[in-house]
Design a protein around this motif. Structure first.
Motif, short mmCIF file in Angstrom:
data_model
loop_
_atom_site.label_atom_id
_atom_site.label_comp_id
_atom_site.label_asym_id
_atom_site.label_seq_id
_atom_site.Cartn_x
_atom_site.Cartn_y
_atom_site.Cartn_z
N ALA A 173 0.84 -1.20 0.00
CA ALA A 173 0.00 0.00 0.00
C ALA A 173 0.87 1.24 0.00
O ALA A 173 0.65 2.19 -0.77
CB ALA A 173 -0.92 -0.01 1.22
N LEU A 174 1.89 1.25 0.84
CA LEU A 174 2.81 2.40 0.89
C LEU A 174 3.51 2.57 -0.45
O LEU A 174 3.61 3.68 -0.98
CB LEU A 174 3.85 2.20 1.99
N GLY A 175 4.00 1.44 -1.00
CA GLY A 175 4.71 1.49 -2.28
C GLY A 175 3.83 2.05 -3.37
O GLY A 175 4.23 2.95 -4.12
N GLY A 176 2.59 1.53 -3.45
CA GLY A 176 1.67 1.99 -4.48
C GLY A 176 1.35 3.47 -4.32
O GLY A 176 1.36 4.23 -5.30
N THR A 177 1.10 3.89 -3.07
CA THR A 177 0.79 5.29 -2.83
C THR A 177 1.96 6.18 -3.21
O THR A 177 1.79 7.22 -3.87
CB THR A 177 0.47 5.51 -1.33
N ALA A 178 3.16 5.75 -2.81
CA ALA A 178 4.35 6.55 -3.13
C ALA A 178 4.51 6.69 -4.64
O ALA A 178 4.79 7.78 -5.15
CB ALA A 178 5.59 5.91 -2.51
N HIS A 179 4.28 5.58 -5.35
CA HIS A 179 4.39 5.61 -6.81
C HIS A 179 3.37 6.60 -7.39
O HIS A 179 3.69 7.43 -8.24
CB HIS A 179 4.17 4.22 -7.39
#
Lengths: 232, 636
Positions: free
Chosen positions: B623-629
């Motif tokens: 979730a963090l990775g996707g949001t950051a992207h």
């Protein structure tokens, strides 16, 4: 052992005398939902058995034994309420009725473990205080003492006694060297309710207020002078 | 022959254990370093001897779980000799522990440790103490090895000659002891009747086993009677008498010299006073991070250049010499594995452990415990939880074990979850610094660390609300500051990093060769493509990254090391953008626990809770990775 009924009376009187005035017959009758006549009769019996002192027009106050039972039952009651609400998720209303019944069956051992499991809560779900386990807690013979957590930075003194609500906690503070007759010095008090740094003997210990509240210290007694105890 | 090492926390038991056995037990300057017992078999003076190191304990009747475990271990063993490691600078608690052991009839030998410091503070009459207690005492300075030879000699001859020393208790208590002894009658017990009687009076459950049923009831009556008469609990009074006795003995055998306040003590005070202590703490923390980041990347660059110069075309030649498709794959797998070790383990992980060892041995960490106690209460923990978190910045495995110093299971669970999900271990730090830190700069590292800090607070707050009950409170001994010994720092660091070379390197090597082969035959791409909707679409990363993520489960640092292998270069900037590296580092920083951490967590907390945490952390990471992207790509 006293009967459930007696326990119920003592619990009720305990609560009504919290304001410092004797519990009146009419109030007891109202609270327990029984006739004033049967309350009066019970009061006289409790007076005879040494649980309360009863004066006809003033009301009842608890004796030491009465106090022990009354506060213990109240403690169990409020602890159980807390347990039912917090752990089992039962609503407040129901928990009260159920605690009323369970309080008489709960053994001291289970009471201790429930309290421990919840880390010794001090209030019941309505916010009323849960009476501390006072039977271990004794005023020391030394009335000049103050509680460790109230001392100022830099003050020194001799531990007079430990007031205790939980044998486990007492063991813990004993193990750290907080034992009557030992000397201590408050080195630092951290702000925001933080721990207190205490030098006890040659050791430096950081302890939270919860523990520091249990240690009573006389700052007037000189350090280093040990009181010889009889027997030794 | 079996010897058990017993002593108060933080008196140097582990150091004594190490020099007796040569086995590595980790020692640090704070209480509670040893949470599990250690056992070793050695030859001593021609005899086969089993030496057991117990976690530190203040009393045989203790109130905390870790100490009860230690006490129980002592009960269940039948040692031929109990070696008490005593602290010559803090004699009282050591003596009180010795009293209890002697009362129970254990054959005791005392190693009077920390003699070097004690000598500076005054005179300590060992001979007199030995004749008072009726046990042999060997003065030692375990960290330098002083007295260790004498100790071994004494241990081999440790005969069970019970001492006739007794603490003289209050006459009332002595009378009770007689009652107890009569009640015990002829029953054969593991312990001396007097000691067993005292433990009975103290209400220690470990001793009520096998005792006539009516005795514990009688004890209850006696305790009540005593309370009424003395206005004091029996157990408290027993300990009052023990400390009284200890104090009397000390006044006879110790002749202290007046001590000027040393610079060390002044510094020690400064580190604890909030006004100076808090700035010092932040200074230390930032200093540590900057050292690892700056010194680490400098080391990495230097090592890789040196390595490149050194090998030249060696691996290309080697590959060609072996020949075929497999030759270059083997050679480059080996080459890249070595590079990966040089790029990560030595510069970041080794460096971190060196710094951690210095901090631990200096005794600074307990100061942080005190200073942060009230902040930690906000997230349902108390100050002592800081130490497992810091240990977790090295490796999560010992950190999860270290959560044992926390008493309530609720707090242990909060702490373990935070450690697993939001505290970056040294391998994760290496991934963060080595990827986005190196190519994107300090800002990105700071951003990830801030996100993690936010996560620590958020998780703490949420769990604190979700898991009810009151938080427990802090009580911990604060040791003096001391100068770390280089020998201990170096051995400790080596013990902690050696598995990166011995265990991780072979796995890495095999993994890289397999991957090289797969890509040489063109299979790799077809394996990772089906998942590209997720890796490329959702996370915006190269599809091949999934391999690194999967290996990251095995060992965290391997995800980074395999990036080098997968792309065939240690220069990641040429294959990934800074934004991609950021997303990757962020995912790795919160990704699921590695295999070893998961195994320890299952052991300590059970399968159910461990799986919950694992699942939560995988979800969180992506979730963090996707949001950051999403944020980064819409910004640019």
């Amino acid at each position: 052992m006293v009967s459930e009924n007696v326990e119920e009376y003592l619990e009720c009187i305990w609560e009504l005398t919290q304001g410092g005035t004797p519990a009146r017959t009419t109030d007891v009758a109202k609270k327990l939902k029984v006739s004033p006549a049967s309350v009066t009769e019970m009061m006289q019996r409790l007076d005879a058995s040494g649980h309360i002192t009863y004066e006809k027009y003033k009301g009842a106050t608890l004796t030491e034994t009465g106090m022990e039972i009354g506060s213990r039952i109240k403690r169990k009651h409020r602890l159980l309420e807390r347990f039912l609400v917090d752990v089992l998720g039962i609503d407040n209303e129901k928990s009260h009725d159920e605690a009323c019944r369970l309080e008489h069956m709960l053994s001291d051992e289970s009471e201790r473990r429930i309290s421990q499991m919840m880390n010794n809560p001090t209030t019941c779900p309505d916010g009323d205080p849960i009476p501390a386990l006072d039977q271990l807690c004794l005023r020391g013979p030394d009335d000049d003492s103050s509680v460790l957590s109230d001392l100022d930075e830099g003050s020194q003194g001799v531990i007079t006694h430990l007031s205790c609500d939980d044998p486990q906690k007492i063991r813990r503070i004993i193990a750290m060297g907080f034992v009557p007759d030992r000397c201590l010095k408050v080195e630092e008090k951290l702000p925001l309710g933080g721990p207190i740094l205490v030098k006890v003997g040659d050791c430096r210990v950081a302890l939270a207020k919860e523990y520091a509240d249990l240690v009573h210290v006389n700052t007037k007694r000189r350090c280093g002078k040990r009181q010889r105890h009889r027997g030794g | 022959m079996e010897i058990v090492l017993v002593g108060n926390p933080n008196v140097g038991k582990s150091v004594v254990f190490n020099s007796l056995t040569g086995v590595g037990a980790i020692s640090s300057n704070y209480p509670g370093t040893t949470v599990e017992y250690l056992k070793a078999e050695v030859l001593m003076g021609g005899k086969k001897v089993t030496v057991v190191d117990l976690p530190g304990l203040y009393s045989l009747t203790a109130g905390t779980e870790d100490q009860m475990v230690a006490a129980r271990m002592l009960h269940s063993s039948r040692p031929d000799c109990v070696l008490v490691v005593a602290d010559a600078t803090r004699l009282e608690p050591s003596l009180v522990l010795i009293f209890q052991l002697l009362e129970l009839g254990y054959p005791v030998l005392v190693a009077m440790n920390l003699m070097a410091v004690a000598r500076k503070r005054g005179e300590l009459d060992i001979k007199a103490l030995s004749s008072i207690l009726g046990v042999p005492i060997v003065p030692t300075v375990a960290v330098t090895g002083e007295g260790m030879e004498e100790l071994v000699k004494a241990l081999v001859n440790c005969e069970s000659r019970p001492s006739d020393f007794r603490v003289s208790y209050d006459s009332h208590i002595e009378a009770y002891l007689e009652v107890m002894k009569r009640g015990l009658g002829e029953i054969s017990l593991k312990y001396a009747p007097r000691g067993a009687s005292i433990k009975l009076l103290e209400g220690d459950e470990n001793f009520t086993e096998g005792v006539p049923k009516e005795l514990p009831q009688q004890v209850r009556r006696l305790r009540e009677e005593f309370r009424k008469e003395h206005k004091e609990d029996l157990e408290v009074h027993i300990n009052r008498d023990r400390y009284g006795e200890a104090g009397r003995i000390i006044s006879e055998i110790v002749h202290p010299r007046p001590q000027p306040r040393t610079r060390g003590q002044k510094l020690s005070d400064l580190t604890m006073r909030p006004a100076t202590g808090i700035p010092i703490m932040f200074g230390v923390l930032i200093g540590v991070l900057l050292t690892i980041i700056l010194l680490g990347s400098w080391l990495e660059g230097m090592l890789l250049t040196l390595y490149g110069d050194l090998i030249g075309n060696f691996f290309i030649d080697l590959g060609n010499a072996i020949g075929g498709d497999i030759g270059p794959a083997l050679a480059s797998g080996l080459n890249l594995s070595i590079q990966a070790i040089l790029a990560i383990v030595i510069p970041y992980i080794l460096l971190f452990y060196l710094i951690l060892a210095l901090l631990e041995d200096s005794g600074y960490l307990p100061r942080v415990v005190v200073l942060l106690d009230s902040v930690m209460h906000k997230i349902g923990l108390h100050g002592q939880a800081i130490i497992p978190m810091l240990v977790g910045m090295g490796c999560n495995v010992p950190a999860i074990l270290a959560t044992r110093v926390i008493e309530s299971r609720r707090e242990k669970l909060i702490l373990a979850t935070i450690i697993i999900m939001a505290v970056p271990c040294s391998a994760q730090m290496a991934v963060i610094i080595g990827t986005v830190g190196k190519y994107g700069g300090l800002v990105y590292v700071a951003a990830i660390l801030l996100i993690l800090l936010g996560l620590v607070l958020l998780l703490g707050l949420l769990l604190h609300r979700a898991l009810k009950f009151e938080p427990t409170s802090l009580m911990v001994e604060i040791p003096d500051l001391s100068v770390p010994r280089s020998r201990n720092v170096i051995t400790k660091t080596w013990m902690r990093v050696k598995e990166f070379f011995l265990v991780a390197f072979p796995i890495l090597l095999v993994g890289s060769i397999v991957l090289e082969l797969l890509s040489a035959y063109g299979i790799l791409q077809s394996l990772v493509d089906p998942l590209s909707f997720f890796t490329v679409g959702f996370l915006g990363l190269p599809a091949i990254i999934i391999i690194a993520l999967i290996f990251g489960v095995l060992r965290k640092e391997m995800s980074f090391q395999l990036l080098i292998v997968l792309f065939g270069t240690a220069d990641l900037a040429s294959v990934m953008t800074v934004e991609q590296l950021f997303v990757f580092a962020l995912i790795m920083a919160t990704f699921m626990p590695c295999m070893s951490a998961l195994a320890v967590m299952i052991r300590e907390y059970g399968l159910k809770d461990s799986l919950k945490v694992t699942f939560a952390s995988i979800t969180l990471a992506f979730a963090l990775g996707g949001t950051a992207h999403f944020i980064l790509s819409s910004l640019l």
